[in-house]
Design an enzyme around this catalytic site. Sequence first.
Site, PDB file in Angstrom:
ATOM      1  N   ARG A  48       0.858  -1.183   0.000  1.00  0.00           N
ATOM      2  CA  ARG A  48       0.000   0.000   0.000  1.00  0.00           C
ATOM      3  C   ARG A  48       0.896   1.235   0.000  1.00  0.00           C
ATOM      4  NH1 ARG A  48       2.477   1.801   3.620  1.00  0.00           N
ATOM      5  NH2 ARG A  48       0.955   3.452   3.736  1.00  0.00           N
ATOM      6  N   GLY A  49       0.261   2.402  -0.202  1.00  0.00           N
ATOM      7  CA  GLY A  49       1.031   3.621  -0.406  1.00  0.00           C
ATOM      8  C   GLY A  49       1.086   3.882  -1.903  1.00  0.00           C
ATOM      9  N   ARG A  91      -7.610  -0.518  -6.640  1.00  0.00           N
ATOM     10  CA  ARG A  91      -7.883   0.574  -5.695  1.00  0.00           C
ATOM     11  C   ARG A  91      -8.079   1.857  -6.502  1.00  0.00           C
ATOM     12  NH1 ARG A  91      -4.304   1.031  -0.361  1.00  0.00           N
ATOM     13  NH2 ARG A  91      -6.178   2.069   0.396  1.00  0.00           N
ATOM     14  N   GLN A 198      -1.282   2.561  10.013  1.00  0.00           N
ATOM     15  CA  GLN A 198      -0.034   2.626   9.232  1.00  0.00           C
ATOM     16  C   GLN A 198       1.040   3.424   9.967  1.00  0.00           C
ATOM     17  OE1 GLN A 198      -3.083   3.120   7.963  1.00  0.00           O
ATOM     18  NE2 GLN A 198      -3.233   2.576   5.809  1.00  0.00           N
ATOM     19  N   ASP A 239      -2.029  10.721  -2.109  1.00  0.00           N
ATOM     20  CA  ASP A 239      -2.415   9.720  -3.106  1.00  0.00           C
ATOM     21  C   ASP A 239      -2.797  10.357  -4.433  1.00  0.00           C
ATOM     22  OD1 ASP A 239      -2.965   8.511  -0.304  1.00  0.00           O
ATOM     23  OD2 ASP A 239      -2.699   6.840  -1.696  1.00  0.00           O
ATOM     24  N   ASN A 249      -5.411  12.399   0.647  1.00  0.00           N
ATOM     25  CA  ASN A 249      -4.463  11.562   1.396  1.00  0.00           C
ATOM     26  C   ASN A 249      -5.235  10.778   2.448  1.00  0.00           C
ATOM     27  OD1 ASN A 249      -1.748  10.675   1.902  1.00  0.00           O
ATOM     28  ND2 ASN A 249      -1.814  11.821   3.811  1.00  0.00           N
ATOM     29  N   LYS A 250      -4.526   9.950   3.176  1.00  0.00           N
ATOM     30  CA  LYS A 250      -5.125   9.077   4.188  1.00  0.00           C
ATOM     31  C   LYS A 250      -6.110   9.829   5.074  1.00  0.00           C
ATOM     32  CE  LYS A 250      -4.794   5.579   4.590  1.00  0.00           C
ATOM     33  NZ  LYS A 250      -5.862   4.711   3.997  1.00  0.00           N
TER      34      LYS A 250
END
Length: 349
Positions: A48-49, A91, A198, A239, A249-250
């Site tokens: 991920r990332g 994703r 994370q 992202d 982003n997250k």
Amino acid sequence: MNAFRSIEFLDEGIVRMLDQRKLPHETIYNDYLTYEEVAQAIQDMVIRGAPAIGAAAAYGMALTAHNTGCETRDALISELATASEALARSRPTAVNLFWALDRMNKRIADPSLGSVSALQKATLAESHAIAKEDVAINKAIGMNALPLIPDKATIIHHCNTGSLATVDYGTALGVIRTAHEDGKKVFALLDETRPRLQGGRLSAYELKEQGIPFKVIVDGASGHFMRTLGVDLCVVGTDRVAANGDVANKIGTYNLAVVAYENGVPFYVAAPTTTIDMATKHGDEIEIEERPASEITHVRECQITPDGVEVGNPAFDVTPTKYITAIITEKGVVYPPFDENLVALMDAD
Ligand code: MRU
């Protein structure tokens, strides 16, 4: 370099990934032989990332070519098109996935690749190039960020953006690492980053390994630390950056950015230009992935909510440009007005 690498392609036709779901307590590598398996690994967050997902998609394409049973160029091109579509569905938010597939597909479309073996060689070379460039880009981001980091700095970081989220080195965590390697006295406050943790699992694992001082904090504590401890800056990854500078982003990044703004703390986004999506005009156009409810209702196998409760689990949020001090890229640091300055950055060589 670290002792680990998030992803690699083995000559015998295997994509190997470090299983990030098991870290920090278990170091397990999973081997994948097909694009379906790679797509599933991306979806399940084995890897991920944003940049790491891009590299995984590229290697998924090279793997398809390497392990194909097709005997003609046209048949392989058709198989690769199917692989690309499957990988693209894994994703939705990180643009690096689509960027990497687009780059692979352009290479595959080269009419001079007239045979199965030419396609095999070209896809492998292109995926290796994507992975290699990612490491160099991350290091350049870290160097470009150096003038922004005081010699002694307390820095809040969200999610994981290090070697694990990229091919190696990292974006926002790479900024912290470069400052540390440069001799600056940096201290990181790592948001644990609910629900997949994370920050508490992966960023803590990386910084511990690198000997960089840090403390893990709960996501809701950032405002408290800004008011009481004094925080010099926040740095996060992304992202997808829209053409106007809005940043996906997250989940929790937006909250952090607003609290930073209220406290006069600079808020930096570390982004390779591969994460800047000039085709997306603003943040509202970015598809935000909704992840399974079990990520909220359970911590590993343990249920923490009552049975049958409804949950909302957006994996990302969008931070509007108003809250962003600058976007740090490998090509330089971009300040507002982002809509104008991102065009100039992307047009520059
Ligand atoms: O859901 P994840 O773990 O893939 O989300 C990762 C992030 O949001 C990172 O902050 C982002 O990809 C930048 S990584 C260099």
